[in-house]
Design a protein around this motif. Structure first.
Motif, short mmCIF file in Angstrom:
data_model
loop_
_atom_site.label_atom_id
_atom_site.label_comp_id
_atom_site.label_asym_id
_atom_site.label_seq_id
_atom_site.Cartn_x
_atom_site.Cartn_y
_atom_site.Cartn_z
N SER A 33 -49.26 8.46 -21.47
CA SER A 33 -50.63 7.93 -21.42
C SER A 33 -51.65 9.05 -21.59
CB SER A 33 -50.88 7.21 -20.10
OG SER A 33 -50.08 6.06 -20.01
N TYR A 53 -51.55 9.85 -25.32
CA TYR A 53 -52.05 8.75 -26.16
C TYR A 53 -53.56 8.59 -26.04
CZ TYR A 53 -52.70 4.16 -28.20
OH TYR A 53 -53.13 3.13 -28.98
N PHE A 54 -54.07 8.62 -24.82
CA PHE A 54 -55.51 8.44 -24.61
C PHE A 54 -56.29 9.75 -24.70
CE2 PHE A 54 -53.78 4.66 -22.42
CZ PHE A 54 -54.44 3.69 -23.15
N GLU A 55 -55.58 10.84 -24.96
CA GLU A 55 -56.20 12.17 -25.06
C GLU A 55 -57.05 12.46 -23.83
OE1 GLU A 55 -58.22 12.31 -28.83
OE2 GLU A 55 -56.35 12.07 -29.94
N ALA A 56 -56.49 12.17 -22.67
CA ALA A 56 -57.20 12.34 -21.40
C ALA A 56 -57.38 13.82 -21.07
CB ALA A 56 -56.43 11.65 -20.29
N ASP A 75 -60.81 10.15 -16.94
CA ASP A 75 -60.24 9.40 -18.06
C ASP A 75 -59.05 8.56 -17.57
OD1 ASP A 75 -62.03 10.63 -19.90
OD2 ASP A 75 -60.71 12.37 -19.98
N ILE A 76 -58.27 9.14 -16.68
CA ILE A 76 -57.14 8.44 -16.06
C ILE A 76 -57.21 8.66 -14.55
CG2 ILE A 76 -54.63 8.34 -15.79
CD1 ILE A 76 -54.34 9.10 -18.71
N ASN A 78 -63.70 4.06 -21.12
CA ASN A 78 -62.34 4.37 -21.57
C ASN A 78 -61.40 4.74 -20.44
OD1 ASN A 78 -62.93 3.98 -24.35
ND2 ASN A 78 -64.03 5.91 -24.30
N MET A 116 -58.66 4.56 -17.62
CA MET A 116 -57.48 3.77 -17.28
C MET A 116 -57.14 4.06 -15.82
SD MET A 116 -53.56 3.73 -18.71
CE MET A 116 -53.09 5.30 -18.05
N PHE A 139 -58.12 -1.58 -17.18
CA PHE A 139 -59.15 -1.03 -18.06
C PHE A 139 -60.45 -1.81 -17.83
CE2 PHE A 139 -55.08 -0.30 -20.04
CZ PHE A 139 -55.16 1.00 -20.48
N ARG A 142 -63.07 -1.93 -20.27
CA ARG A 142 -63.74 -1.84 -21.57
C ARG A 142 -64.72 -2.99 -21.73
NH1 ARG A 142 -58.36 0.07 -24.33
NH2 ARG A 142 -58.66 2.29 -23.97
#
Length: 119
Positions: free
Chosen positions: A3, A6-9, A40-41, A65, A67, A105, A107
């Motif tokens: 994660s 993928y999410f470039e956290a 971000d996470i 964004n 999570m 999320f 969003r």
């Protein structure tokens, strides 16, 4: 770990008790910043699921964004009840139930949806 990639956290919120996880993340993603807000996470271990409602209610914790990853959503009847309550929160737009854990999320542009994935 997937994660984060993928999410470039870049900004992660972890409880202070997760020292081992923090070290693993830094080993694999050395540019990660550990924060107490605007992450971000956000990771909550199974014994911290009660904090999820408070985290979601505080605007400083979430961006569009973010999570929120919660471990042990079916570990107990109490955790399962909290998970169901979180899914109904008006701020929550997407939930992903992976049985062992759940992702939330917020969003704003997305229609409210709940997914159940067998992994």
């Amino acid at each position: 770990m997937k994660s984060i990639a993928y999410f470039e956290a870049k900004r992660i919120m972890l409880p202070d008790s997760e020292i081992g996880l923090r070290e693993i993340i830094l080993r694999n993603f050395p540019n990660t910043e550990f924060v107490t807000a605007a992450a971000d996470i956000i990771f909550l271990p199974k014994d911290a699921i009660k904090q999820a409602k408070k985290i979601i209610s505080e605007e400083k914790n979430l961006n569009n964004n973010t999570m929120l990853l919660i471990d042990g959503i079916y570990l107990s009847d109490q955790n399962e009840a909290i998970w169901k309550t979180l899914k109904q929160n008006p701020k929550v737009t997407v939930t992903v139930d992976m049985f062992y854990c759940g992702a939330i999320f917020v969003r704003r542009e997305q229609v409210k949806e709940h997914f159940k994935i067998r992994i």
